[in-house]
Design an enzyme around this catalytic site. Structure first.
Site, mmCIF file in Angstrom:
data_model
loop_
_atom_site.group_PDB
_atom_site.id
_atom_site.type_symbol
_atom_site.label_atom_id
_atom_site.label_comp_id
_atom_site.label_asym_id
_atom_site.label_seq_id
_atom_site.Cartn_x
_atom_site.Cartn_y
_atom_site.Cartn_z
ATOM 1 N N GLU A 183 38.957 -96.019 -45.360
ATOM 2 C CA GLU A 183 40.069 -95.127 -45.668
ATOM 3 C C GLU A 183 40.220 -94.021 -44.621
ATOM 4 O O GLU A 183 41.277 -93.411 -44.510
ATOM 5 C CB GLU A 183 39.889 -94.515 -47.061
ATOM 6 C CG GLU A 183 39.972 -95.520 -48.199
ATOM 7 C CD GLU A 183 41.384 -96.030 -48.453
ATOM 8 O OE1 GLU A 183 42.174 -96.149 -47.491
ATOM 9 O OE2 GLU A 183 41.714 -96.301 -49.619
ATOM 10 N N THR B 236 49.349 -91.744 -45.812
ATOM 11 C CA THR B 236 48.465 -91.160 -46.827
ATOM 12 C C THR B 236 47.903 -89.824 -46.361
ATOM 13 O O THR B 236 47.821 -88.866 -47.134
ATOM 14 C CB THR B 236 47.320 -92.126 -47.159
ATOM 15 O OG1 THR B 236 47.870 -93.372 -47.601
ATOM 16 C CG2 THR B 236 46.439 -91.557 -48.259
#
Length: 316
Positions: free
Chosen positions: A133, A189
């Site tokens: 991530e 994100t």
């Protein structure tokens, strides 16, 4: 000796309104497929290949690719220098807020562990998947990767140590997903996290805790109505909703059409609606599409249900 391993990992929706960075839910039928093939040389090279994906490409440099980051970290930690050919088939739309990067990261962690017979547990696999991530969000977070890897509904705990609580959702929980065709910033994100408030009112924190506990109670009681009651978010969603044209229209139209609740999926721009059974699925899909159409956006809608999690589908 295993020479290749193929894993599929499902999409996921994070936060579910009141559970920012804590709640995640694995979603079928969308999934990524990752195949890792062990090379004949030991030079530590990782080659990323994208298979059959339309639209914008994912990074092919391992250090910029979510799967590549996971594999580099695992190879370093376990002293493995085999060359690896990595084939990624993207079934989860990229940049949609449905855990696309997490699905590839989770699948890669499982495939690598099986390929080299590491024998590590699910918590360690999720920890490694969370490394991926960083490539897309700029920071580790585990809600999507845990939901993709474990399936079902997942609660993330990081203090005093990383841990996960998995709950099997009720059988009649159905989600309608609307994915608008909306141009988002690169590293979407990371950007969506950057706009979040640094300070929040105590009353909003209290309300979110109330809603989050209601949602979890709904899972244990297997009540979709209680789950829907706990979706409301007074901290993150008011800010992120400004990044999604038509947010208010889509939410209102979904509820008018029979959804019990609607919210942003993860960092967006996708939105999800909560239904009890699929009876109102088509009207809700049409209503959400209409909401986006009213602000000039086309969108893809689909019906999803809780996933059982990532799985190995082939080894050779």
């Amino acid at each position: 000796m295993i020479h290749s391993c193929t894993v599929v990992a499902p999409a996921s929706t994070a936060n579910l309104g009141s559970g920012f960075d804590v709640f995640g839910l694995g979603l079928d039928p969308l999934a990524d497929k990752v195949k890792i093939v062990r090379g004949q040389w030991k030079r530590g090279r990782i080659t990323i290949r994208l298979v059959g994906t339309k639209g914008r490409a994912i990074p092919s440099k391992p250090e910029l690719n979510t799967a590549g980051v996971v594999l580099q970290k695992m190879a370093r930690d376990f002293g493995i220098d085999d060359d690896l050919d990595v084939f990624i088939s993207k079934g989860v739309p990229m940049g949609s807020g449905l855990g696309s990067s997490a699905a590839s990261a989770a699948a890669s962690a499982i495939a690598f562990a099986r390929l080299f017979e590491l024998g590590i547990g699910k918590t360690e696999l999720i920890r490694y998947a969370g490394e991926g991530e960083i490539a897309s969000a700029g920071t580790r977070h585990y809600d999507n990767v845990a939901a993709s890897l474990l399936g079902g509904f997942v609660i993330v705990r990081e203090i005093p140590q990383l841990d996960f609580i998995r709950i099997t959702p009720p059988d009649d929980l159905v989600l309608v997903v609307a994915i608008p065709q909306l141009k988002m910033p690169s590293r979407k994100t990371e950007y969506a996290r950057s706009v979040l408030p640094k300070k929040v009112a105590l009353k909003n924190v209290s309300q979110n805790i109330s809603n989050a506990t209601t949602l979890v109670t709904g899972l244990f009681r297997r009540s979709v109505d209680l789950i829907a009651m706990g979706i409301e978010d007074g901290i993150i969603e008011p800010v992120r909703s400004r990044l999604i044209p038509g947010y208010d229209r889509v939410k209102a139209r979904a509820i008018e059409a029979g959804a019990l609740a609607a919210t942003i999926s993860g960092a967006g721009p996708s939105m999800i609606a909560i239904l009890r059974t699929a009876e109102r699925e088509k009207p809700v899909r049409g209503a959400m599409a209409l909401g986006f159409k009213e602000v000039g956006l086309s969108c893809q809608t689909l019906t999803c249900w809780p996933s059982r999690g990532a799985r190995i589908i082939a080894t050779t």
